[in-house]
Design an enzyme around this catalytic site. Sequence first.
Site, PDB file in Angstrom:
ATOM      1  N   HIS A  52       0.825  -1.222   0.000  1.00  0.00           N
ATOM      2  CA  HIS A  52       0.000   0.000   0.000  1.00  0.00           C
ATOM      3  C   HIS A  52       0.857   1.269   0.000  1.00  0.00           C
ATOM      4  CE1 HIS A  52      -3.782  -2.180   0.783  1.00  0.00           C
ATOM      5  NE2 HIS A  52      -3.073  -2.938   1.590  1.00  0.00           N
ATOM      6  N   ASN A 124     -10.139  -3.114   2.133  1.00  0.00           N
ATOM      7  CA  ASN A 124      -9.864  -2.963   0.711  1.00  0.00           C
ATOM      8  C   ASN A 124     -11.154  -2.640  -0.032  1.00  0.00           C
ATOM      9  OD1 ASN A 124      -7.015  -3.554   0.656  1.00  0.00           O
ATOM     10  ND2 ASN A 124      -7.498  -5.710   0.965  1.00  0.00           N
ATOM     11  N   TYR A 334       0.841  -4.466  11.684  1.00  0.00           N
ATOM     12  CA  TYR A 334       0.610  -3.084  11.277  1.00  0.00           C
ATOM     13  C   TYR A 334       1.305  -2.071  12.198  1.00  0.00           C
ATOM     14  CZ  TYR A 334      -2.583  -3.866   7.373  1.00  0.00           C
ATOM     15  OH  TYR A 334      -3.112  -4.197   6.158  1.00  0.00           O
TER      16      TYR A 334
END
Length: 474
Positions: A52, A124, A334
């Site tokens: 991303h 997404n 993350y």
Amino acid sequence: MRTLTNDFGNIVADNQNSLSAGNKGPLLLQDYILLEKLAHQNRERIPERTVHAKGSGAYGEIKITKDISAYTKAKIFQKDEVTPLFIRFSTVAGEAGAADGERDVRGFAIKFYTKEGNWDLVGNNTPTFFIRDAYKFPDFIHSQKRDPRTHLRSSNAAWDFWTLCPESLHQVTILMSDRGIPASYRHMHGFGSHTYSFINAKNERFWVKFHFKTQQGIKNLTNEEAAKIVAKDRESHQRDLVEAIERGDFPKWKVQIQILGENETDKLGFNPFDLTKTWPHSIVPLIDIGEMVLNKNVKNYFNEVEQAAFSPSNIVNGIGFSPDKMLQARIFSYPDAQRYRIGTNYHLLPVNRPRVEINTYNVAGAMNFDEYKNCGAYYEPNSFAESPKEDKKYLEPDLNIGDKAQRYAPLDDDFYTQPRALYNIMDEAQKKALFSNIADSMQGVDGVIIDRALRHFEKIDPSYAKGVKDALSK
């Protein structure tokens, strides 16, 4: 006239000529403005996201219009509640310089600045994903990125991985369909993708999936249309988003959820926490709960979009996790990625900072500019009544895990039912586009890998395999 200064407010008398020993002489080390400018430039870039990397962002808000307090006590989801947010759209596989118009999944990550702290929903523009176990995630991403030997993207690697991991077929069919290249970020749906928990005031747990349906209408590009746009404008999605908001054409999405009782999962007939599968709307209907709107552009792309840091570990009271293996791994990966990219105190940056009071015993670390407010104690437990303490009333209800710890294989190996259902609702034009897009993406792929893919398509539907085979022969 505003006077030019350096980063520390020191006035710059001459910003055109460096300090030298004579008109033709060497530079002097005491020219600290020159040194600051060069040193700062050397550090202007932070490591780009592994995935991303190329993105766009904007601010907005979500308003809840339906009473769903029976499912969750989260303040953000109470009727008439309005919550500010920041959203980051992105492509997935390409680097920071990739073109917006490439065939790729699009990221749809939202940071909600709730009254109970930040809640991050990382999703997404597809309701599914290529894999269901994070054990495969690094290898999957490697197959989508550049070959370390040639530094070239490899369709052979992508199709080799996909055909050896047939759980990816559902997502591959979506990616290769006419929705594989959205015309803009405004003209696509968004999904939380993972299964999460809702917890109500009675401490009852429900399973929930989040959907964001574009009110601008779905618009997509063919390979040929995208190629023409990319040749002229590699930032087409970024440009579209910025200009739409600037002219007051604020993008909107209808917010919907699917709800299952904690003990109702058997009605699905498959693992409800499998990220490669969707919950059929005929079994778990969509519930309209509100609207999301984007109404403000960022002022500094690097500060607000590049340094925006999302993590599903950012959760609030009334919302929880699920046994989804991909979600469980992302809870770790993350924030770990953000600490590496931006630093341990990335949460203090304005775009990431919660809009509520923060009481923590975390201290120090690079770029910590926060005020320490814990009075007499800098540790816990402590004896100071005014220092922050835990509050057990916010404990979640028990999550029944049971079972023995081992490396379990997935609960099923049905890779074909849901892709078949998706294929069967496509009209002839959409199927033709699917076949053509797959054939285009298979240029240069080894014959043994193509044959393996065709065998998978045959199991989805014989006409699927025949269509791709015919398209490959043209």
